[in-house]
Design a protein around this motif. Structure first.
Motif, PDB file in Angstrom:
ATOM      1  N   HIS A  29      45.693  -5.212 -16.699  1.00  0.00           N
ATOM      2  CA  HIS A  29      45.691  -6.337 -16.193  1.00  0.00           C
ATOM      3  C   HIS A  29      46.603  -7.840 -17.332  1.00  0.00           C
ATOM      4  N   HIS A  31      50.345  -9.503 -17.521  1.00  0.00           N
ATOM      5  CA  HIS A  31      51.729 -10.485 -16.506  1.00  0.00           C
ATOM      6  C   HIS A  31      52.985  -9.806 -16.823  1.00  0.00           C
ATOM      7  N   HIS A 212      43.170 -10.485  -7.502  1.00  0.00           N
ATOM      8  CA  HIS A 212      43.023 -11.332  -8.205  1.00  0.00           C
ATOM      9  C   HIS A 212      41.984 -12.139  -7.794  1.00  0.00           C
ATOM     10  N   HIS A 236      40.241 -10.187 -13.156  1.00  0.00           N
ATOM     11  CA  HIS A 236      39.328 -11.632 -13.035  1.00  0.00           C
ATOM     12  C   HIS A 236      37.832 -11.542 -12.551  1.00  0.00           C
ATOM     13  N   ASP A 293      45.643 -10.878 -20.020  1.00  0.00           N
ATOM     14  CA  ASP A 293      46.417 -11.688 -18.689  1.00  0.00           C
ATOM     15  C   ASP A 293      47.833 -11.600 -19.233  1.00  0.00           C
TER      16      ASP A 293
HETATM   17 ZN   LIG Z   1      46.238 -12.029 -14.010  1.00  0.00          ZN
END
Ligand SMILES: [Zn+2]
Ligand SMILES: Nc1ncnc2c1ncn2[C@@H]1O[C@H](CCC(=O)c2cccc(C(=O)O)c2)[C@@H](O)[C@H]1O
Length: 355
Positions: A29, A31, A212, A236, A293
């Motif tokens: 996870h 980005h 998510h 998450h 993240d």
């Molecule tokens: Zn994320």
């Protein structure tokens, strides 16, 4: 990176950090744009001097301090605005892989929001060529294997959902490295069920579902992601801790949570690290994976997230190696690739403990 979230507590902590730094890892996870380090942001900003994103690292740290999730998305979109050409896309992707390789990340599923680029006028074929070119170069040069998750920016509505689904499923454009389909952005006011037809199409095209959910809203959003979007992992899932039945369901079905502790503090999804529900997840037998993240935006990196997890879960080297193996198990790598990285984790850990 700053280590402000985990106070140094002497030799044991330093040893554990050294162990983590060398531990082969997988990240599930993280980005694409959210991984742009100050070095990459500076390079992009130099190409596009009209941008409002500061280039000085100190000013950037201030700029990356968020009042809430909405503020985070606003700042995030200003970095998105720095990516204007296929060459920007290639640079970002390749340099992100370099930063991962430095942390011994062997495999990463990078979440990309292609809609943000195509709607800003980047040609879709040129965009796909840029990420694929960077993926192949990174694997050859750094040994880090990248795969893509294309996500719908939920807040941008069904037009974005349609465009993302098209880019992810049309044989003519869909890139070779694409393995999964996601949904990001704010959850408040963006109910998950409306995206069911898009996830149905992506799943029918062979993609895995990784939305998510439960980051900024309650456990019902996680249930919706499981039921309507057929989620195989949850991004998450923080609020799952409030629903024991949901925790039992996640544990029983082996549906992993992609936990990003520092992110949850930075976006104010959780008040303080000590209040993070990761302990409840582990206690309930949920498969926990550790992720970063948007690491530079949150002043962290994957190694720091492992150190945070070690502190919150009171883990030693064996426990950390288990976390690294969880990520490999929960990944969409083929069995041979999983076996290779798991064996590397075992070899490294055995040698460390024997030294
Ligand atoms: Zn994320
Ligand atoms: N912690 C996170 N939790 C959730 N998402 C996160 C997180 N970190 C990063 N994201 C990314 O933020 C994007 C949001 C972008 C977005 O909302 C948007 C809205 C309107 C227009 C446009 C546009 O480009 O025109 C974009 C998501 O798709 C996701 O990939």
């Amino acid at each position: 990176m700053t280590d402000s979230s985990v106070p140094a507590t002497g030799t044991a902590d330093r040893d554990l950090r050294t162990f983590i730094a060398g531990l082969p890892k997988a990240e599930l996870h993280v980005h694409h744009v959210g991984s742009a380090s100050p070095r990459i942001v500076s390079e992009l900003a130099a190409r596009h001097p009209d941008s409002k994103v500061p280039t000085d690292p100190e000013a950037l740290a201030d700029y990356f301090t968020f009042t809430d999730f909405a503020h985070f998305v606003e700042v995030y979109l200003s970095v998105v605005d720095l990516i204007r050409t296929p060459e920007d896309v290639r640079l970002l992707t390749y340099e992100v892989a370099r930063d991962m390789a430095r942390q011994q990340v062997r495999y990463a599923e990078l979440t990309i929001t292609p809609f943000s680029s195509t709607r800003r006028g980047i040609d879709e074929r040129a965009f796909m060529d840029a990420i694929e070119d960077a993926r192949k170069a990174a694997e050859a040069e750094f040994g880090t294997v990248l795969r893509w998750c294309f996500d719908i920016p939920g807040e941008a509505g069904l037009e974005a959902a349609e465009e993302t689904t098209r880019l992810a499923t049309e044989d003519r454009v869909r890139p070779e490295g694409l393995v999964s389909f996601g949904l990001g952005g704010p959850e408040i006011g963006v109910p998950r069920p409306q995206f069911k037809p898009y996830f149905d199409r992506a799943i029918a095209a062979g993609l895995r579902s990784v939305p998510h959910a439960g980051e900024t809203t309650g456990p019902q959003t996680v249930w919706d992601a499981l039921t309507d979007l057929r989620a195989e992992r949850i991004g998450h899932g923080t609020s799952s801790a409030r629903d024991p039945e949901l925790l039992a369901h996640l544990a029983e079905r082996r549906i992993p949570l992609e936990v990003c502790p520092t992110s949850n503090i930075a976006t104010r999804a959780v008040r303080a690290l000590e209040e993070h529900p990761i302990k409840e997840f582990a206690r309930a037998g949920v498969l926990v994976t550790i992720n970063s993240d948007d690491p530079p935006m949150f002043g962290t990196d994957l190694n720091n997230e492992y150190a945070v997890a070690a502190r919150l879960l009171d883990l030693d080297e064996r426990g950390l190696a288990d976390l690294a193996r969880n990520a490999v198990e929960a990944s969409f790598l083929d069995p041979a690739g999983k076996a290779r990285i798991s064996a590397e984790i075992d070899t490294y850990t055995t040698a460390w403990l024997a030294s």
